[in-house]
Scaffold this active site. Structure first.
Site, PDB file in Angstrom:
ATOM      1  N   ARG A  25       0.850  -1.191   0.000  1.00 38.36           N
ATOM      2  CA  ARG A  25       0.000   0.000   0.000  1.00 38.36           C
ATOM      3  C   ARG A  25       0.891   1.247   0.000  1.00 38.36           C
ATOM      4  NH1 ARG A  25      -4.212  -1.635   4.872  1.00 38.36           N
ATOM      5  NH2 ARG A  25      -5.110  -3.503   3.875  1.00 38.36           N
ATOM      6  N   ASP A  69       1.645   5.310  -0.076  1.00 39.80           N
ATOM      7  CA  ASP A  69       1.016   6.478   0.530  1.00 39.80           C
ATOM      8  C   ASP A  69       0.660   7.526  -0.517  1.00 39.80           C
ATOM      9  OD1 ASP A  69       1.325   5.437   3.106  1.00 39.80           O
ATOM     10  OD2 ASP A  69       3.316   6.330   3.333  1.00 39.80           O
ATOM     11  N   ARG A  76      10.740   6.738   3.885  1.00 40.29           N
ATOM     12  CA  ARG A  76      10.775   8.198   3.979  1.00 40.29           C
ATOM     13  C   ARG A  76      11.441   8.653   5.268  1.00 40.29           C
ATOM     14  NH1 ARG A  76       4.807  10.105   3.111  1.00 40.29           N
ATOM     15  NH2 ARG A  76       5.796  12.141   3.499  1.00 40.29           N
TER      16      ARG A  76
END
Length: 259
Positions: free
Chosen positions: A49, A51, A196
């Site tokens: 999944r 973002d 990230r």
């Protein structure tokens, strides 16, 4: 029957992969397109999944259907119903033992970072940016501390739903190509915002704000509040997904810009 699709998408304009009530997820678009070809409501499951604002050079999904269609219909037909920015690359029929998420043994991400005093214009939304000169060698020394099986709680988003923060990072490598840094990560799995958050720390180190050894200290602390802020989503791409060999599926795409 179970069909597996390989696809790519640009995250700009989507609220991430996952289906949302307002219909802004990539999953919403793909399920609508597949359902149009299948003639029945179809639920699509993805390997990972992504973002909001994150892209996929290579995503793998599967769905079950009773519809009998030529395999080309799941590529060209589905693509005819998809919005710009999302494209099915290939389709295969697989057995019911295949699961896009749970059968995956390795996933990979690449962060594309422009290291230049002037912000990007042409590639806005498609690459990250940092204006201060970055030392790729220092970033690689820092990344070496991450290799192996560790508790990555210090790089985990507060809203992460993973059962365990322990992951095996198998590759963490930074390569400079002119004004660009290509930052590759591969693991058995990733936590929410993990790449990230790693990038935030690596950029701090590359800019000389911290030493490479600081990465080890942050990792061992398991404390997210001690690490750098989460880096911009724009330059992050899902690039690799590996499955057991008997499924005979590709694990990456060769058609994207930053290969």
């Amino acid at each position: 029957m179970r069909i597996v699709l390989g696809l790519e998408y640009c995250g700009v304009g989507f609220c991430g992969w996952q289906s949302q009530p307002q219909g802004c997820g990539v999953q919403n678009a793909l399920e609508a397109a597949v359902s149009a070809i299948a003639g029945e409501r179809t639920v699509v499951t993805a390997a990972g999944r992504t973002d909001t604002g994150v892209h996929a050079a290579f995503q793998v999904t599967h769905f079950d259907t009773s519809a009998q269609r030529p395999i080309t219909a799941w590529v060209r037909g589905v693509n005819s119903h998809l919005p710009p920015g999302v494209a099915v690359l290939w389709a295969r029929e697989v057995g019911e033992d295949f699961h896009a998420r749970f059968a995956a043994t390795q996933r990979g991400y690449r962060y594309v970072l422009l290291n230049h005093p002037v912000r990007p214009g042409l590639n806005h939304g498609l690459i990250g940016w940092h204006h201060r000169p970055l030392d790729a060698d220092a970033m690689n020394r820092a990344a070496a501390h991450l290799i192996g099986r560790h508790d990555f709680s210090a790089f985990r988003a507060a809203e992460c739903q993973a059962r365990s923060p322990v992951k095996e990072l198998r590759l963490a490598q930074i390569e400079r190509r002119g004004d660009y840094l290509l930052c590759d990560f591969r693991a058995d799995g990733f936590l929410h915002h993990m790449v990230r958050n790693l990038m935030g720390c690596l950029v701090h180190i590359g800019a000389g704000m911290q030493s490479p050894e600081w990465m080890h200290e942050i990792l061992q602390s398991r404390d997210r509040t001690l690490a750098a802020p989460t880096f911009d989503a724009a330059g992050l791409y899902l690039t690799h997904i590996r499955y057991p060999a008997h499924f005979a599926l590709p694990e990456s795409s060769e058609r994207w810009l930053f290969a």
